[in-house]
Design an enzyme around this catalytic site. Structure first.
Site, PDB file in Angstrom:
ATOM      1  N   LEU A 180      41.851  47.707   8.813  1.00 30.49           N
ATOM      2  CA  LEU A 180      40.521  48.300   8.645  1.00 30.49           C
ATOM      3  C   LEU A 180      39.513  47.494   9.443  1.00 30.49           C
ATOM      4  CD1 LEU A 180      38.502  50.257   7.369  1.00 30.49           C
ATOM      5  CD2 LEU A 180      38.395  48.730   5.373  1.00 30.49           C
ATOM      6  N   SER A 194      23.835  33.430   3.638  1.00 31.42           N
ATOM      7  CA  SER A 194      23.910  32.040   4.092  1.00 31.42           C
ATOM      8  C   SER A 194      22.554  31.384   3.943  1.00 31.42           C
ATOM      9  CB  SER A 194      24.344  31.997   5.560  1.00 31.42           C
ATOM     10  OG  SER A 194      24.163  30.707   6.111  1.00 31.42           O
ATOM     11  N   SER A 195      22.559  30.075   3.719  1.00 28.65           N
ATOM     12  CA  SER A 195      21.290  29.355   3.568  1.00 28.65           C
ATOM     13  C   SER A 195      20.523  29.250   4.874  1.00 28.65           C
ATOM     14  CB  SER A 195      21.553  27.943   3.017  1.00 28.65           C
ATOM     15  OG  SER A 195      22.375  27.202   3.905  1.00 28.65           O
ATOM     16  N   CYS A 196      21.128  29.624   6.007  1.00 30.87           N
ATOM     17  CA  CYS A 196      20.407  29.569   7.283  1.00 30.87           C
ATOM     18  C   CYS A 196      19.335  30.645   7.378  1.00 30.87           C
ATOM     19  CB  CYS A 196      21.375  29.675   8.453  1.00 30.87           C
ATOM     20  SG  CYS A 196      22.115  31.306   8.650  1.00 30.87           S
ATOM     21  N   TYR A 210      22.460  34.899  13.835  1.00 32.62           N
ATOM     22  CA  TYR A 210      23.264  35.047  12.618  1.00 32.62           C
ATOM     23  C   TYR A 210      22.353  35.146  11.397  1.00 32.62           C
ATOM     24  CZ  TYR A 210      26.581  33.794   8.899  1.00 32.62           C
ATOM     25  OH  TYR A 210      27.340  33.769   7.753  1.00 32.62           O
ATOM     26  N   LYS A 233      21.874  38.166   8.500  1.00 32.26           N
ATOM     27  CA  LYS A 233      22.016  37.959   7.062  1.00 32.26           C
ATOM     28  C   LYS A 233      20.748  38.370   6.308  1.00 32.26           C
ATOM     29  CE  LYS A 233      26.226  36.648   6.670  1.00 32.26           C
ATOM     30  NZ  LYS A 233      27.187  37.492   5.909  1.00 32.26           N
ATOM     31  N   HIS A 288      32.361  24.428  11.214  1.00 25.82           N
ATOM     32  CA  HIS A 288      31.215  23.742  10.641  1.00 25.82           C
ATOM     33  C   HIS A 288      31.494  22.244  10.551  1.00 25.82           C
ATOM     34  CE1 HIS A 288      30.434  27.935   9.186  1.00 25.82           C
ATOM     35  NE2 HIS A 288      29.239  27.609   9.638  1.00 25.82           N
ATOM     36  N   TRP A 339      27.874  14.549  17.291  1.00 17.06           N
ATOM     37  CA  TRP A 339      26.621  15.097  17.823  1.00 17.06           C
ATOM     38  C   TRP A 339      25.431  14.727  16.932  1.00 17.06           C
ATOM     39  CZ3 TRP A 339      26.462  20.689  20.131  1.00 17.06           C
ATOM     40  CH2 TRP A 339      27.269  20.736  21.276  1.00 17.06           C
TER      41      TRP A 339
END
Length: 324
Positions: free
Chosen positions: A41, A109-111, A138, A142, A181, A204
């Protein structure tokens, strides 16, 4: 009082990090949800989604499917992230409604919150400032999913809820050092350093940004808790115009502290070097979980315990994990 999980449940994204945890929890409760792989699907194909909803007639939909990735993946493929997530959400939510689905849970998402939102971030911080540029596409997708659920509730009287998790980790995660992540990427990087005898690991950014981490099993438990909560109780603790609910651990650590914890868990004893020429991302991301606490739920898996468990899972699956 609980609304329960009676009827047919369609779990979209059952192979993902959160979806697989929700599936495990449902199975332990004796519930076997409807599931489909991507080859069975394609959620990006509206006709396929429409045919599935019409034939299977689910009573409840849990939308855990999403195109996800870390800073590198979001920065290199912004069009893919906004397009795929918008299309997927629109197809599932709208076709579920058309098929008569009254209850749906959307995972965000918390973003979604502004880059410089007041900490800890309340649900009311949504749309009050500029987003973090590295994952803006993204995040916008959301946000659209949240507002789509709210709009269908207001216009059609359905019960579509949204939960916004903080940074998740746990068994089934993507451990690629560039496309994942931060927590699973660091677990893999430190493990490789130990195995190869490397005495220097570079990370980073400056190491100063703070992040909150929630074990995926806690997220699964919170998701079903919110989904089952009696509608009158849920609506008393939410705003119809701001109906999403934060799901977090309630505490955070710096990236440097996280790196030190993972180094200890993996047995790495070399140097950890931060590269300040690389992006840090959002300075801090800590969710205010007061609304969920008022509803009666809180996280239970401490970070170290969760990291140790996740590392054991990684070691047992290391040779079969995806490399992209």
């Amino acid at each position: 009082m609980s609304e329960g999980l009676e009827g047919r449940i369609f779990l979209a994204g059952h192979r993902g990090l959160v979806g697989s945890a929700i599936h495990r929890l449902l199975t332990r409760r004796g519930i076997e949800p409807l599931r489909r792989t991507r080859s069975e699907l394609d959620l990006l194909d509206v006709n396929a989604v429409r045919a599935f909803m019409a034939s299977e007639r689910p009573d409840i939909v849990i939308l855990a499917a999403a195109k996800v990735g870390g800073i590198h993946a979001n920065a290199s493929s912004p069009a893919t992230f906004i397009r795929d997530n918008l299309v997927m959400q629109c197809n599932v939510i709208d076709e579920a409604f058309k098929a008569g689905v009254k209850r749906l849970l959307f995972l965000g998402s918390s973003c979604i919150y502004p880059k410089h939102a007041e900490q800890p971030m309340r649900e009311s911080a949504l749309l009050t400032g500029v987003l973090e540029p590295s994952n803006e596409p993204y995040a916008i997708a959301k946000i659209a999913g949240i507002k789509m659920c709210e709009s269908y509730n207001r216009q059609y009287g359905v019960d579509y809820r949204s939960v916004m998790p903080t940074n998740l980790y746990g068994p089934g995660d993507n451990f690629h050092p560039q496309n994942s992540h931060v927590l699973p990427a660091l677990l893999r990087r430190f493990d490789e350093a130990v195995r190869k005898g490397v005495d220097r690991v570079e990370i980073w950014g400056t190491g100063t940004p703070r992040r909150e981490f929630l074990h995926v099993d806690d997220m699964a438990a919170a998701s079903l808790f919110v989904l089952e909560l009696d509608r009158s109780v849920y609506e008393r603790t939410t705003d119809p115009m701001l109906s999403h609910v934060n799901v977090g651990f309630g505490d955070d650590v710096s990236i440097a502290e996280l790196a030190a914890l993972i180094a200890d868990v993996t047995g790495y004893r070399g140097a950890v070097v931060f590269d300040p020429t690389k992006p840090d991302g959002t300075p801090r991301k800590l969710l205010d979980v007061g609304r969920l606490s008022t509803m009666g739920w809180q996280a239970s898996i401490p970070l170290r315990h969760g990291v140790e468990e996740t590392y054991r899972w990684f070691l047992s699956h290391r040779d079969t994990l995806r490399s992209v």
